[in-house]
Design a protein around this motif. Structure first.
Motif, PDB file in Angstrom:
ATOM      1  N   ILE A 212       1.188  -0.857  -0.052  1.00 17.07           N
ATOM      2  CA  ILE A 212      -0.358   0.566   0.176  1.00 17.07           C
ATOM      3  C   ILE A 212       0.970   1.107  -0.161  1.00 17.07           C
ATOM      4  O   ILE A 212       2.019   1.587   0.941  1.00 17.07           O
ATOM      5  CB  ILE A 212      -1.442  -0.032   1.147  1.00 17.07           C
ATOM      6  CG1 ILE A 212      -2.272  -1.419   1.240  1.00 17.07           C
ATOM      7  CG2 ILE A 212      -1.170   1.379   1.194  1.00 17.07           C
ATOM      8  CD1 ILE A 212      -2.839  -1.519   2.345  1.00 17.07           C
ATOM      9  N   MET A 213       0.774   2.409  -0.495  1.00 16.91           N
ATOM     10  CA  MET A 213       1.563   3.642  -1.223  1.00 16.91           C
ATOM     11  C   MET A 213       0.925   4.137  -0.195  1.00 16.91           C
ATOM     12  O   MET A 213      -0.698   4.653  -0.202  1.00 16.91           O
ATOM     13  CB  MET A 213       0.982   3.539  -2.985  1.00 16.91           C
ATOM     14  CG  MET A 213       1.949   5.058  -2.256  1.00 16.91           C
ATOM     15  SD  MET A 213       1.954   5.735  -4.081  1.00 16.91           S
ATOM     16  CE  MET A 213      -0.016   6.622  -4.373  1.00 16.91           C
ATOM     17  N   MET A 214       2.074   4.404   0.644  1.00 14.85           N
ATOM     18  CA  MET A 214       1.601   5.835   1.740  1.00 14.85           C
ATOM     19  C   MET A 214       2.094   7.338   1.471  1.00 14.85           C
ATOM     20  O   MET A 214       3.854   6.733   1.160  1.00 14.85           O
ATOM     21  CB  MET A 214       1.294   5.375   3.069  1.00 14.85           C
ATOM     22  CG  MET A 214       1.162   7.055   4.145  1.00 14.85           C
ATOM     23  SD  MET A 214       1.268   6.189   6.017  1.00 14.85           S
ATOM     24  CE  MET A 214       2.779   6.226   6.057  1.00 14.85           C
ATOM     25  N   LEU A 215       1.787   8.243   1.252  1.00 18.67           N
ATOM     26  CA  LEU A 215       3.366   9.245   1.238  1.00 18.67           C
ATOM     27  C   LEU A 215       3.141  10.021   2.265  1.00 18.67           C
ATOM     28  O   LEU A 215       2.292  10.726   2.743  1.00 18.67           O
ATOM     29  CB  LEU A 215       2.363  10.327  -0.274  1.00 18.67           C
ATOM     30  CG  LEU A 215       2.887   9.981  -1.324  1.00 18.67           C
ATOM     31  CD1 LEU A 215       4.084  10.212  -1.490  1.00 18.67           C
ATOM     32  CD2 LEU A 215       2.166   8.751  -1.649  1.00 18.67           C
TER      33      LEU A 215
ATOM     34  N   THR B  84      -7.626   3.364  -3.970  1.00 23.67           N
ATOM     35  CA  THR B  84      -7.599   2.780  -5.557  1.00 23.67           C
ATOM     36  C   THR B  84      -6.344   4.097  -5.394  1.00 23.67           C
ATOM     37  O   THR B  84      -5.997   5.327  -5.377  1.00 23.67           O
ATOM     38  CB  THR B  84      -8.754   3.253  -6.247  1.00 23.67           C
ATOM     39  OG1 THR B  84      -9.126   4.581  -5.971  1.00 23.67           O
ATOM     40  CG2 THR B  84      -9.651   2.179  -5.032  1.00 23.67           C
ATOM     41  N   VAL B  85      -5.165   3.744  -6.332  1.00 32.51           N
ATOM     42  CA  VAL B  85      -4.623   4.496  -7.051  1.00 32.51           C
ATOM     43  C   VAL B  85      -4.117   4.325  -8.599  1.00 32.51           C
ATOM     44  O   VAL B  85      -4.956   5.617  -9.106  1.00 32.51           O
ATOM     45  CB  VAL B  85      -3.338   3.421  -6.474  1.00 32.51           C
ATOM     46  CG1 VAL B  85      -2.029   4.266  -7.059  1.00 32.51           C
ATOM     47  CG2 VAL B  85      -3.127   2.948  -5.207  1.00 32.51           C
TER      48      VAL B  85
ATOM     49  N   ASP C 108      -5.590  11.141  -6.560  1.00 34.29           N
ATOM     50  CA  ASP C 108      -5.518  12.781  -6.468  1.00 34.29           C
ATOM     51  C   ASP C 108      -6.128  13.683  -5.523  1.00 34.29           C
ATOM     52  O   ASP C 108      -5.509  14.087  -4.716  1.00 34.29           O
ATOM     53  CB  ASP C 108      -6.088  13.439  -7.914  1.00 34.29           C
ATOM     54  CG  ASP C 108      -5.084  12.833  -8.847  1.00 34.29           C
ATOM     55  OD1 ASP C 108      -4.187  12.894  -8.719  1.00 34.29           O
ATOM     56  OD2 ASP C 108      -5.615  14.051 -10.038  1.00 34.29           O
ATOM     57  N   GLN C 109      -7.423  12.931  -5.046  1.00 39.89           N
ATOM     58  CA  GLN C 109      -7.910  13.381  -3.249  1.00 39.89           C
ATOM     59  C   GLN C 109      -6.728  13.571  -2.109  1.00 39.89           C
ATOM     60  O   GLN C 109      -6.701  13.374  -1.408  1.00 39.89           O
ATOM     61  CB  GLN C 109      -9.573  12.181  -3.202  1.00 39.89           C
ATOM     62  CG  GLN C 109      -9.844  12.563  -1.899  1.00 39.89           C
ATOM     63  CD  GLN C 109     -11.049  11.574  -2.227  1.00 39.89           C
ATOM     64  OE1 GLN C 109     -10.867  10.598  -1.695  1.00 39.89           O
ATOM     65  NE2 GLN C 109     -12.291  12.601  -1.823  1.00 39.89           N
ATOM     66  N   ALA C 110      -6.125  12.285  -2.572  1.00 38.77           N
ATOM     67  CA  ALA C 110      -4.768  12.086  -1.560  1.00 38.77           C
ATOM     68  C   ALA C 110      -3.827  12.695  -1.849  1.00 38.77           C
ATOM     69  O   ALA C 110      -3.042  13.988  -0.847  1.00 38.77           O
ATOM     70  CB  ALA C 110      -4.218  10.143  -1.399  1.00 38.77           C
TER      71      ALA C 110
END
Length: 338
Positions: free
Chosen positions: A157-160, A171-172, A274-276
């Protein structure tokens, strides 16, 4: 603690320059993590001379040499082969080395010779031309976790992350039009579980506070602007609360990212890319770090791409890579045996 393994990335991008500049910034700092680069030493040394950077490049044969080398030279674990591309001009013949650098870094973490993987930017289009079968770094690392670590259930899972904000897109890399049908309650619950677990185990936040955004404007206005918030996201929040996870939502995304509200949570799980990423790239464009959760090893990366347009010009900013190295060192130190 073992040193960090830094991958080469695409050699025609800004990754090699960033590695040189990161070493310049960190090698005299006794508190900074030490790292070695997995790359071809000769073009790296040539780049340092071309850019006028006072960096000595020293080949090493094993990560264990890093500690004794790092204070006076950038340790480089030799990657076999040669670089075919030039700064700003990528070559598909370099794809094999880019992939091999990632594989070797993961293997060295698995053997205990490296404490974490830090990845320089890759050009997915270049890798795709060479037959790379994964959407990107994150998915490839998930395969390596399953293949090399035997973790069949690994779901990366990608976390910034930045000191100002941490965000996770549920979703990415899919079209915006595909997001509503791609979201389901199970996906959101699994994502939040992994985020809560890794914030506890890796970041030392045993009671991490999570917020789930709504999908629609104003979180759907009680169904007046879409049913997904009521029928998909709200049930996920309920299930997560029943499991003892500190979570709230769905929350309207347009009021979730100002300073006063950011103080009330540790991470946001957004419904789409983009929301993230827009909020964190607005708040912390040069210091945000890509952290892959859900893996049996630590992986961080700068939050930007290869920037072929400025490669070899000496203007690349190493701030995000330095932040990625420092965060990887912090996470590795947190999980290292006392």
């Amino acid at each position: 603690m073992a040193p960090l393994a830094l991958t080469r990335g695409d050699p025609s991008g800004i990754g090699p320059e960033l590695a040189l500049k990161a070493w310049l910034r960190l090698h005299e700092d006794a508190a900074a993590p030490v790292f070695f680069l997995i790359a071809e030493p000769e073009p790296l040394g040539a780049l340092a001379r071309h850019l006028g950077l006072a960096v000595s490049v020293q080949p090493i044969v094993a990560p264990a040499e890093t500690e004794s080398v790092f204070r006076h030279a950038l340790p480089v674990l030799r990657l076999p082969g040669v670089v075919h591309g030039a700064p700003g001009v990528p070559d598909t013949l370099d794809a094999a080395g880019t992939i091999a650098s990632i594989e070797q870094a993961v293997a060295l973490v698995g053997s205990g010779e490296a404490a974490a993987v830090v990845t320089n930017p890759i050009a997915k289009s270049v890798l795709y031309e060479a037959g790379f079968a994964h959407p990107g770094h994150t998915e490839f690392l998930g395969e390596l976790a399953r293949r090399d670590f035997g973790v069949a259930s690994a779901r990366p899972i990608m976390m910034l992350w930045s000191p100002e904000l941490a965000v996770v897109p549920a979703t990415v890399h899919i079209p915006l039009a595909a997001v509503p049908q791609s979201l389901d309650t199970d996906l959101i619950v699994e994502t939040a579980r992994i985020v809560a677990h890794d914030l506890s185990v890796r970041f030392g936040l045993p009671a991490a506070r999570l917020v789930l955004t709504g999908l629609n404007p104003h979180a759907g206005e009680e169904g007046g602007m879409g049913r997904e918030d009521l029928e998909i996201i709200a049930p996920a929040v309920k299930r997560l609360k029943e499991e003892g996870i500190d979570v709230r939502g769905p929350a309207p995304a347009d009021t979730l990212f100002h300073a006063a509200v950011r103080a009330t949570y540790d991470a946001v799980i957004a419904m789409y890319h983009d929301q993230a990423l827009i909020p964190i790239k607005t708040l912390a464009f040069e210091s945000a770090v890509n952290v892959t959760l859900g893996l049996p090893f630590i992986r961080t990366s700068p939050d930007h791409g290869t920037a072929f347009d400025i490669a070899g010009k000496g203007v690349a900013n190493p701030a995000s890579l330095i932040a990625a190295l420092e965060l990887a060192g912090r996470l590795a130190a947190h999980q290292a045996p006392a």
